[in-house]
Design an enzyme around this catalytic site. Structure first.
Site, PDB file in Angstrom:
ATOM      1  N   GLN A  55     -33.040 -15.326  -9.391  1.00 55.16           N
ATOM      2  CA  GLN A  55     -33.724 -16.612  -9.281  1.00 55.16           C
ATOM      3  C   GLN A  55     -33.252 -17.379  -8.047  1.00 55.16           C
ATOM      4  O   GLN A  55     -32.104 -17.217  -7.599  1.00 55.16           O
ATOM      5  CB  GLN A  55     -33.484 -17.496 -10.517  1.00 55.16           C
ATOM      6  CG  GLN A  55     -34.301 -17.158 -11.747  1.00 55.16           C
ATOM      7  CD  GLN A  55     -33.609 -16.172 -12.664  1.00 55.16           C
ATOM      8  OE1 GLN A  55     -32.393 -15.990 -12.594  1.00 55.16           O
ATOM      9  NE2 GLN A  55     -34.378 -15.512 -13.516  1.00 55.16           N
ATOM     10  N   CYS A  84     -33.133 -22.122 -16.796  1.00 56.88           N
ATOM     11  CA  CYS A  84     -32.251 -20.984 -16.530  1.00 56.88           C
ATOM     12  C   CYS A  84     -30.835 -21.441 -16.829  1.00 56.88           C
ATOM     13  O   CYS A  84     -30.265 -22.229 -16.070  1.00 56.88           O
ATOM     14  CB  CYS A  84     -32.378 -20.497 -15.092  1.00 56.88           C
ATOM     15  SG  CYS A  84     -31.236 -19.151 -14.687  1.00 56.88           S
ATOM     16  N   HIS A 170     -39.162 -17.823 -25.498  1.00 51.92           N
ATOM     17  CA  HIS A 170     -38.405 -16.599 -25.772  1.00 51.92           C
ATOM     18  C   HIS A 170     -38.942 -15.915 -27.012  1.00 51.92           C
ATOM     19  O   HIS A 170     -39.297 -16.567 -28.001  1.00 51.92           O
ATOM     20  CB  HIS A 170     -36.922 -16.905 -26.019  1.00 51.92           C
ATOM     21  CG  HIS A 170     -36.198 -17.392 -24.810  1.00 51.92           C
ATOM     22  ND1 HIS A 170     -35.455 -16.549 -24.011  1.00 51.92           N
ATOM     23  CD2 HIS A 170     -36.103 -18.627 -24.268  1.00 51.92           C
ATOM     24  CE1 HIS A 170     -34.935 -17.260 -23.018  1.00 51.92           C
ATOM     25  NE2 HIS A 170     -35.313 -18.517 -23.152  1.00 51.92           N
ATOM     26  N   GLU A 219     -36.330 -10.710 -18.512  1.00 49.37           N
ATOM     27  CA  GLU A 219     -36.697 -12.071 -18.141  1.00 49.37           C
ATOM     28  C   GLU A 219     -38.087 -12.135 -17.523  1.00 49.37           C
ATOM     29  O   GLU A 219     -38.444 -11.308 -16.677  1.00 49.37           O
ATOM     30  CB  GLU A 219     -35.674 -12.664 -17.166  1.00 49.37           C
ATOM     31  CG  GLU A 219     -34.321 -12.920 -17.798  1.00 49.37           C
ATOM     32  CD  GLU A 219     -33.494 -13.907 -16.993  1.00 49.37           C
ATOM     33  OE1 GLU A 219     -34.030 -14.954 -16.596  1.00 49.37           O
ATOM     34  OE2 GLU A 219     -32.313 -13.614 -16.757  1.00 49.37           O
ATOM     35  N   CYS A 228     -28.580 -13.649 -19.341  1.00 50.84           N
ATOM     36  CA  CYS A 228     -29.592 -14.702 -19.411  1.00 50.84           C
ATOM     37  C   CYS A 228     -29.056 -15.785 -20.333  1.00 50.84           C
ATOM     38  O   CYS A 228     -28.934 -15.566 -21.543  1.00 50.84           O
ATOM     39  CB  CYS A 228     -30.926 -14.157 -19.934  1.00 50.84           C
ATOM     40  SG  CYS A 228     -32.214 -15.417 -20.140  1.00 50.84           S
ATOM     41  N   GLY A 231     -31.613 -17.133 -22.767  1.00 55.62           N
ATOM     42  CA  GLY A 231     -31.880 -16.047 -23.697  1.00 55.62           C
ATOM     43  C   GLY A 231     -30.784 -15.906 -24.738  1.00 55.62           C
ATOM     44  O   GLY A 231     -31.056 -15.614 -25.915  1.00 55.62           O
TER      45      GLY A 231
END
Length: 304
Positions: A55, A84, A170, A219, A228, A231
């Site tokens: 990212q 994020c 998610h 992702e 993540c 996540g």
């Protein structure tokens, strides 16, 4: 002057960082003008011909009266996303390392809401990730009513997952062994499943015991990453509402460990983990996608 020099813009300063191997290009857009098109982000994200990152993180002036910065996140495919968690930790360390703030508790505005970041010792950062969203319409996830798990059909098979938003969507599947989980094949299919209208990050969660879990995440817009943060938070929420995990969980990802704490519905998820500075550098962008003028005087070499 050659044609290539006439078509080149000024230098852009950046920092390469990572949180448990989830790596980022971080740009200060307060001290220097900044603009990148999606195709340029994709080029920079390439690990062979660019800088290489999962990212791109951008620091901007705040747009709200009660926050310190605006925090923007772009995936490797050039798409802008809401959240994020590993990036948030790196963001907190970056703004202190760059002396943009001396605060130990930093409030940042994201597309998914306001985050509170607390900087600790040895590069560790605790992030208040906010209250998870389980209402399908707000995730967003196509369902008539909220359920603990939802069946999704894909290629003639039924897969059962939980749907959670941590400011970004998610889907979390419980698997027997993350090492054998079909992350590379099933992940991209579920990411774009029609029941996730905004696409989703897909987590493959293995329960070791109530306080320990293993996780791999495909992702949205980046593919599988070594870690993540959002996540991990979504996975703990999903595991806890299903009665599989406790309130404080050591989540083992391929890049390392995060500690996730959630006291239950209506409370914020807290994430604690390390950050790492890799290098600083400058790059010259094409004139049509570059900032007008850089105010920094660093040389153009990348310094380890």
């Amino acid at each position: 002057m050659s044609d290539s020099r006439r078509s080149s813009g000024p230098l852009l300063s950046f920092t390469k960082m990572h949180g448990l191997g989830n790596d980022f290009m971080v740009v200060d857009a307060i001290s220097q003008p900044f603009r990148l098109r999606p195709e340029t982000i994709r080029t920079l994200a390439d690990r062979h011909f660019g800088i290489g990152f999962d990212q791109l993180l951008v620091v901007e002036p705040p747009g709200l009266p009660d926050v310190d910065f605006r925090y923007r996140i772009f995936n490797a495919d050039g798409s802008e996303v809401e959240q994020c968690g590993n990036g948030a930790r790196c963001f907190a360390r970056f703004v202190r390392d760059q002396r943009l703030t001396n605060r130990k508790v930093i409030r940042v505005q994201t597309a998914g809401g306001v985050l509170e970041l607390k900087v600790g010792k040895d590069g560790w950062v605790t992030v208040n990730m906010g209250v998870p969203e389980l209402n399908p319409a707000a995730i967003p996830f196509a369902a008539d009513s909220r359920q603990l798990v939802y069946p999704l059909e894909m290629d003639g098979e039924i897969f059962t997952l939980s749907a959670v938003s941590m400011g970004n969507p998610h889907g979390v599947l419980v698997v027997d062994n993350v090492d054998a989980a079909p992350v590379e094949t099933l992940g991209p299919k579920l990411e774009r499943h029609p029941r996730f209208p905004a696409r989703a990050n897909i987590g493959f969660l293995q329960i070791i015991d109530a306080g320990h879990a293993r996780l791999r995440v495909f992702e949205r817009g980046s593919g599988e990453t070594l870690a993540c943060g959002s996540g991990a938070c979504a996975a703990v929420v999903a595991g806890q509402i299903r009665g599989l995990l406790g309130k404080r969980v050591d989540v083992e990802l391929r890049g390392g460990h995060l500690v996730i704490e959630w006291q239950g519905e209506g409370t914020a998820v807290m994430m604690e983990g390390p950050t790492a500075h890799v290098f600083e550098g400058q790059l010259r962008l094409p004139a049509e996608t570059s900032p007008r003028r850089s105010r920094r005087g660093k040389d153009s070499r990348q310094n380890p």
